[in-house]
Write an enzyme that holds these catalytic residues in place. Structure first.
Site, short mmCIF file in Angstrom:
data_model
loop_
_atom_site.label_atom_id
_atom_site.label_comp_id
_atom_site.label_asym_id
_atom_site.label_seq_id
_atom_site.Cartn_x
_atom_site.Cartn_y
_atom_site.Cartn_z
CB SER A 1 27.68 86.32 45.31
OG SER A 1 28.13 85.81 44.09
CE LYS B 1 27.59 80.84 46.50
NZ LYS B 1 26.76 81.24 47.65
CE1 TYR C 1 29.61 77.77 46.06
CE2 TYR C 1 31.37 79.01 45.00
CZ TYR C 1 30.56 78.78 46.09
OH TYR C 1 30.70 79.55 47.22
CB THR D 1 33.80 78.60 56.64
OG1 THR D 1 33.60 78.11 55.31
CG2 THR D 1 33.90 80.11 56.62
#
Ligand SMILES: NC(=O)c1ccc[n+]([C@@H]2O[C@H](COP(=O)([O-])OP(=O)(O)OC[C@H]3O[C@@H](n4cnc5c(N)ncnc54)[C@H](O)[C@@H]3O)[C@@H](O)[C@H]2O)c1
Length: 254
Positions: A146, A164, A160, A195
């Site tokens: 999540s 989540k 988003y 990332t």
């Protein structure tokens, strides 16, 4: 070698979204600890390159490219675990997409649907296939990815955030439904992490702003999320289920 380093030896781990970011980092660490990997990703070429990289390290790995929105694909991933290694110990539903930052009223129905399809429905479908097999073998451990956006408001990220939050609902509900069946289900809720989802998206322009939003004045490093994913996956933590663990440098404590 620490006392925990042997716990993943010969453990079969399925990871979605494994060609990049958190999924790839987790796969490489667990593979080097002796886990047998079943990896999936939408990006077939990135997945192929990553699998070659793992094989060069003598890591046991099989893979299949596909879309987590496709129910049949999840059954194929689980079947790969069973046909190669006769069990599925851990499943990590990690594949996900970020959305561009937009005011609530600017988000189109198509963007909302796509975000919920990948981030929520993709997890639901994965869990269905994984739990069916884990029920037969009477054991299993699922980790869903999540976000802090699944716990709190995420201004300009409504789709988003909704997607989540849904992951946490699925996690807690399945954890309770299957608590007596020796199947544990937890979620991890990271703050922004370095990332490609952040560094190679429009969010890369906002990293200074994201740093300031954190009490530690920095976003997370991948390894800081992976260490908690390993804890949540660990076969040793047998009383840990139904949790949504924030790994956020204190953001949700504000
Ligand atoms: N990086 C962060 O700041 C952060 C913070 C909180 C939560 N997360 C969550 O962590 C998870 C991993 O993200 P990451 O940061 O490693 O991102 P990433 O973009 O590096 O990796 C995500 C991977 O998922 C794959 N993917 C995307 N859509 C897919 C689909 N439909 N089917 C199969 N695979 C698909 C991508 O090809 C990619 O390889 C995501 O669920 C993300 O929402 C990330």
């Amino acid at each position: 070698m620490s006392s925990h380093d042997l716990e993943f030896k010969n453990i079969v781990v399925l990871i979605t979204g494994a060609a990049s970011g958190l999924g790839a980092a987790l796969a490489e660490v667990l593979g080097n600890l002796g886990a047998k990997l079943v990896l999936g990703d939408l990006n077939a070429s990135a997945l192929g390159h990553f699998v070659s990289h793992l094989q060069q390290q003598n890591i046991a790995v099989v893979s299949l490219a596909g879309d987590v929105c496709d129910e049949a694909y999840h059954h194929q991933l689980v079947d790969l675990a069973i046909s190669n290694w006769e069990k599925l110990d851990i499943a990590v539903n990690n594949a996900g997409i970020a959305t561009g930052m937009k005011a609530f009223t600017e988000i189109t129905l198509e963007e909302f649907d796509h975000t919920l399809n990948v981030n929520s429905k993709g997890v639901f479908l994965g869990m269905k296939a994984q739990i069916s097999t884990m029920l037969k073998q009477q054991s299993g451990n699922i980790l869903n990815v999540s976000s802090v956006a699944g716990l709190n408001a995420a201004p300009k990220l409504a789709a988003y955030s909704a997607s989540k939050h849904a992951v946490i609902g699925l996690t807690k509900t399945a954890a309770i439904e299957y608590a007596k069946k020796n199947i544990r289900v937890n979620a991890i809720c990271p703050f922004y992490t370095a990332t490609p989802l952040v560094t190679q998206s429009e969010l890369s322009d906002k990293i200074d702003f994201l740093n300031i939003a954190s009490p530690m004045k920095r976003i997370a490093e991948t390894k800081e999320i992976i260490s908690v994913m390993m804890m949540l996956c660990s076969p040793q933590h047998t009383y840990l289920t139904g949790q949504a663990i924030a790994v956020d440098g204190g953001v949700t404590a504000l």
